[in-house]
Scaffold this motif. Structure first.
Motif, short mmCIF file in Angstrom:
data_model
loop_
_atom_site.label_atom_id
_atom_site.label_comp_id
_atom_site.label_asym_id
_atom_site.label_seq_id
_atom_site.Cartn_x
_atom_site.Cartn_y
_atom_site.Cartn_z
N GLU A 119 0.76 -1.27 -0.08
CA GLU A 119 0.01 0.11 -0.14
C GLU A 119 0.78 1.21 0.03
O GLU A 119 0.54 2.33 -0.92
N SER A 120 1.84 1.04 0.80
CA SER A 120 2.97 2.47 0.84
C SER A 120 3.43 2.72 -0.30
O SER A 120 3.64 3.96 -0.97
N VAL A 121 4.32 1.51 -1.08
CA VAL A 121 4.73 1.77 -2.29
C VAL A 121 3.99 2.22 -3.77
O VAL A 121 4.39 2.79 -4.40
N ARG A 122 2.59 1.50 -3.40
CA ARG A 122 1.73 1.86 -4.57
C ARG A 122 1.36 3.51 -4.21
O ARG A 122 1.17 4.22 -5.29
N ASN A 123 1.04 4.02 -3.22
CA ASN A 123 0.66 5.33 -2.90
C ASN A 123 1.79 6.25 -3.45
O ASN A 123 1.49 7.19 -4.03
N ASN A 146 3.47 10.27 -6.79
CA ASN A 146 4.76 10.95 -7.51
C ASN A 146 4.45 10.92 -8.76
O ASN A 146 5.88 11.09 -9.48
N GLU A 147 3.59 10.27 -9.46
CA GLU A 147 3.33 10.08 -11.04
C GLU A 147 4.49 9.29 -11.33
O GLU A 147 4.90 9.55 -12.48
N LEU A 148 5.02 8.32 -10.71
CA LEU A 148 5.87 7.30 -11.45
C LEU A 148 5.18 6.29 -12.08
O LEU A 148 5.69 5.72 -12.91
N MET A 149 4.00 5.92 -11.64
CA MET A 149 3.12 5.09 -12.49
C MET A 149 1.67 5.28 -12.31
O MET A 149 1.33 6.12 -11.23
N SER A 150 0.83 4.54 -13.07
CA SER A 150 -0.59 4.96 -12.94
C SER A 150 -1.08 3.78 -12.03
O SER A 150 -0.38 2.89 -11.52
N ILE A 151 -2.29 4.07 -11.57
CA ILE A 151 -2.63 3.06 -10.31
C ILE A 151 -2.69 1.52 -10.85
O ILE A 151 -2.56 0.79 -10.09
N GLU A 152 -3.17 1.55 -12.38
CA GLU A 152 -3.18 0.13 -12.70
C GLU A 152 -1.72 -0.47 -12.54
O GLU A 152 -1.80 -1.74 -12.58
N LYS A 153 -0.75 0.05 -13.28
CA LYS A 153 0.61 -0.32 -13.30
C LYS A 153 1.13 -0.66 -11.74
O LYS A 153 1.68 -1.75 -11.75
N ALA A 154 0.72 0.33 -10.88
CA ALA A 154 1.34 0.12 -9.60
C ALA A 154 0.60 -1.25 -8.84
O ALA A 154 1.21 -2.05 -8.39
N ASN A 155 -0.74 -1.37 -9.29
CA ASN A 155 -1.34 -2.43 -8.76
C ASN A 155 -0.89 -3.80 -9.17
O ASN A 155 -0.75 -4.87 -8.48
N ALA A 156 -0.43 -3.79 -10.45
CA ALA A 156 0.03 -5.04 -11.19
C ALA A 156 1.48 -5.44 -10.74
O ALA A 156 1.80 -6.67 -10.75
N TYR A 157 2.06 -4.05 -10.37
CA TYR A 157 3.61 -4.60 -10.05
C TYR A 157 3.87 -4.58 -8.65
O TYR A 157 4.50 -5.52 -8.24
N PHE A 158 3.20 -3.88 -7.64
CA PHE A 158 3.37 -4.06 -6.57
C PHE A 158 2.31 -5.04 -5.62
O PHE A 158 1.25 -4.61 -5.22
N ASN A 159 2.48 -6.39 -5.80
CA ASN A 159 1.61 -7.17 -5.04
C ASN A 159 2.38 -8.40 -4.79
O ASN A 159 3.63 -8.63 -5.51
N ILE A 160 1.91 -9.31 -3.98
CA ILE A 160 2.58 -10.48 -3.60
C ILE A 160 2.95 -11.44 -4.76
O ILE A 160 4.06 -12.11 -4.88
N THR A 161 2.21 -11.70 -5.83
CA THR A 161 2.50 -12.61 -6.83
C THR A 161 3.75 -12.06 -7.72
O THR A 161 4.70 -12.73 -7.91
N SER A 162 3.74 -10.66 -8.00
CA SER A 162 4.72 -10.06 -8.62
C SER A 162 5.91 -10.21 -7.78
O SER A 162 7.09 -10.48 -8.47
N TYR A 163 5.85 -9.93 -6.60
CA TYR A 163 7.12 -9.98 -5.67
C TYR A 163 7.82 -11.28 -5.50
O TYR A 163 8.83 -11.53 -5.38
#
Length: 158
Positions: free
Chosen positions: A106-110, A115-132
């Motif tokens: 949640e912290s890294v997605r926010n 800071n406009e580094l990613m869209s919410i969709e990309k952040a959700n896709a990248y920062f999750n347990i499966t991806s990690y």
């Protein structure tokens, strides 16, 4: 069989050390207040990771090969440890993100979206347990491969 036990033992030590490092990161605020610097602060873990691999390969040289080890033997020893670390990495990620720092995603997605580094969709896709879990497994194997190849150069004895 003795050799496999050595690499497995060191892979377990490596995994415990990585969990301790995650606890340190969390305690130092790298997963919340200092999330912006997390990407480069995590690099401080690398020397510890390399040392664990070198200690494992050195023990294999001493106990299995009687103090003499070729580059290939050292590399295969490190590679076997990398396989064990890779297999343990999903468990380490599960423990990290469910018990040590459950609010990390949640912290890294926010931070990324604010800071406009990613869209919410990309952040959700990248920062999750499966991806990690996948990132950790691939990173563990690649890092172990490279560390084993270079470490074997320094540990070989004829």
């Amino acid at each position: 069989m003795k050799r496999v036990k050595i690499e497995l033992k060191w892979a377990i030590i490596f995994t415990i050390m990585s969990l301790a490092w995650m606890l340190l990161e969390k305690t130092l605020g790298w997963h919340d207040e200092s999330i912006a610097d997390h990407w480069w602060l995590t690099l401080f873990f690398l020397p510890f990771a390399v040392i664990i691999y070198l200690l494992a390969m050195r023990e294999t040289r001493r106990r299995v090969y009687k103090g003499k080890m070729t580059w290939k033997q050292g590399f295969l020893s490190g590679l076997l440890m990398a396989v064990f670390v890779t297999l343990l990495s999903p468990l380490a990620q599960y423990i990290t993100h469910n018990y040590i720092t459950p609010e990390y995603f949640e912290s890294v997605r926010n931070y990324s979206v604010t800071n406009e580094l990613m869209s919410i969709e990309k952040a959700n896709a990248y920062f999750n347990i499966t991806s990690y879990i996948w990132q950790a497994a691939i990173g563990a194997f690649a890092g172990g491969f490279i560390t084993s190849a270079i470490g074997a150069l320094f540990l070989m004895r004829k």
